[in-house]
Design a protein around this motif. Structure first.
Motif, PDB file in Angstrom:
ATOM      1  N   ASP A  38       0.869  -1.182   0.000  1.00  0.00           N
ATOM      2  CA  ASP A  38       0.000   0.000   0.000  1.00  0.00           C
ATOM      3  C   ASP A  38       0.906   1.232   0.000  1.00  0.00           C
ATOM      4  OD1 ASP A  38      -1.721   2.083   0.613  1.00  0.00           O
ATOM      5  OD2 ASP A  38      -2.693   1.078   2.292  1.00  0.00           O
ATOM      6  N   ASP A 189      -5.283  -1.697   4.195  1.00  0.00           N
ATOM      7  CA  ASP A 189      -6.195  -1.099   5.182  1.00  0.00           C
ATOM      8  C   ASP A 189      -7.489  -0.600   4.543  1.00  0.00           C
ATOM      9  OD1 ASP A 189      -5.110   1.064   3.866  1.00  0.00           O
ATOM     10  OD2 ASP A 189      -4.674   2.231   5.663  1.00  0.00           O
ATOM     11  N   GLY A 190      -7.531  -0.529   3.227  1.00  0.00           N
ATOM     12  CA  GLY A 190      -8.779  -0.169   2.551  1.00  0.00           C
ATOM     13  C   GLY A 190      -9.877  -1.192   2.797  1.00  0.00           C
ATOM     14  N   ASP A 229     -10.761   4.253   0.524  1.00  0.00           N
ATOM     15  CA  ASP A 229      -9.340   4.042   0.220  1.00  0.00           C
ATOM     16  C   ASP A 229      -9.248   2.941  -0.837  1.00  0.00           C
ATOM     17  OD1 ASP A 229      -6.569   4.129   0.363  1.00  0.00           O
ATOM     18  OD2 ASP A 229      -6.423   3.221   2.345  1.00  0.00           O
ATOM     19  N   THR A 318      -1.788   7.610   5.926  1.00  0.00           N
ATOM     20  CA  THR A 318      -2.566   7.640   4.692  1.00  0.00           C
ATOM     21  C   THR A 318      -3.694   8.666   4.785  1.00  0.00           C
ATOM     22  OG1 THR A 318      -3.714   5.730   5.538  1.00  0.00           O
ATOM     23  CG2 THR A 318      -2.042   5.332   3.897  1.00  0.00           C
TER      24      THR A 318
HETATM   25 MN    MN Z   1      -4.462   2.216   2.184  1.00  0.00          MN
END
Ligand code: MN
Length: 400
Positions: A38, A189-190, A229, A318
């Protein structure tokens, strides 16, 4: 003999126009290697950093140490960033796993840096097998935050380790015995910011033996929850050779392959990493973990100062845009975080907006004074547009 059935997918999500995530799902020189990265960085830089990480890992010989390969990716990212001002400060997370061991004792080796995660679904339970290198995860480990508080924390996307941040990178590695019917999931993490683990478990359990449908179900859930995201998911099912594969019509581009490396590679693994012999199933690490204790405010300052000391301009966050009033009263978009612990400025002005403090209705001032964090410059700009639409005209209306 075990087989791997796998599927990987990445999607920009519903808010961002670019995709800074990258993945590898069995197309590397080591066919049992799977990676999610990422990227972080302005303009196209995040995409460049995550692609470099995946490209380096793609070429890794099966006999080579995964941690070495990740360190090489780190150096490559730094070198490219040095040669191009626009890429300065780019970085990426990485979570990489590959299948090793002997036919009798197959294992998966998982290395990671940052907050992209690996999960194991076994016997109906979903367990995270990586620990995030993030501010909130450190605070959960030190007892300053509960997991529930961490999930709601405005700085939950601030990571404490990344490739591209420094010449040296600490990589955590886990060696885990595997068995038929295990399912391993890598994700950015999206997914995990959007979909609670209980829901992830439901969806994974709804599509057993079909990695493609499971991955698509997780992606749909992340998009339905807002998709703020980029989302990347890799699902790998460990199967026995005689276990029927998913129906052809559901399998798309997925392919099966031999999961377990030869006995020779298992020997190699333990020769290279003798410390792993007694650590199978337990976490092994190559560097020191920053342990943080004490009050939340102190911990926050310590982590931010550490981040500032190693990466003076960029923060490994982010969600890292916010609005504030510049010195002349103009509303400006800032990149970074709205803090200056011990005098380190953790942000820089990206651009003015042409919107002046005097034009903002008092009831909307909170939008700026609260320093809400946005995950992209576009999101900050969208708020500025809303503020402009609601702005009190400073000039009298002109006659039509
Ligand atoms: Mn991300």
């Amino acid at each position: 003999m075990l087989l791997l059935e796998h599927y990987g997918i990445t999607d920009p999500g519903k808010v961002r126009t670019n995709n800074e995530d990258a993945l590898l799902a069995g197309e590397g020189r080591d066919e049992t290697l799977f990676v999610v990265a990422d990227g972080i960085g302005g303009f196209e830089a995040g995409e460049v950093a995550s692609s470099i990480a995946v490209d380096v890992l793609k070429d890794v010989e099966p006999s080579r140490s995964l941690e070495d390969a990740i360190r090489e990716a780190n150096r490559r990212i730094l070198a490219v960033a040095k040669g191009d001002e626009r890429l300065s400060g780019m970085g990426t997370t990485v979570v990489a796993m590959r299948f090793r061991g002997t036919p009798e004792e197959p294992v998966v080796e998982i290395s990671h840096v940052g907050d992209s995660r690996a999960y194991l679904l076994r016997d109906g339970a979903l367990k995270p097998v990586t620990e995030d290198h993030s501010l909130v995860a450190e605070l959960v480990r030190s007892g300053d935050l509960t997991r529930a508080q961490a999930n709601e924390h405005p700085q939950k996307n601030l990571i404490t380790r990344a490739l591209g941040a420094d010449e040296e990178v600490d990589v955590d590695t886990l060696i885990l015995p595997i068995q038929p019917h295990d399912r391993l999931v890598l994700c950015s993490d999206g997914l995990t910011d959007m979909v609670p683990e209980s829901r992830m478990l439901d969806l994974l359990a709804s599509f057993p033996d079909n990695s493609q449908r499971a991955a698509h179900a997780l992606l749909s859930a992340a998009l339905d929850a807002g998709g703020t995201d980029n989302v990347t998911i890799v699902v790998v099912d460990v199967k026995e050779e005689d276990q029927p594969a998913a129906e052809e019509s559901h399998r798309g581009d997925t392919q099966e392959m031999k999961a377990v490396a030869s006995e020779e590679s298992g020997v190699r693994l333990y020769q290279e990493r003798p410390q792993s012999r007694n650590a199978r199933g337990k976490r092994t690490k190559s560097g020191s973990l920053h342990r943080i204790s004490g009050s939340f405010a102190r911990a926050l300052a310590v982590v931010l100062v550490l981040a500032a000391a190693t990466t003076p301009v960029y923060l490994w966050a982010t969600t890292r845009y916010f609005l504030d009033f510049a010195a002349d009263g103009e509303v400006a978009i800032y990149q970074g975080l709205p803090f200056a612990p011990l005098g380190y400025e953790l942000n820089q002005e990206v651009k003015g907006t042409g919107l002046n403090e005097s034009e903002i209705e008092p009831r909307y001032r909170d939008q700026i004074e609260n320093h809400n964090l946005y995950s992209s410059e576009e999101q900050a700009e969208a708020t500025v547009r809303d503020l402009k639409d609601s702005a009190e005209p400073t000039q009298p209306w002109s006659a039509p």
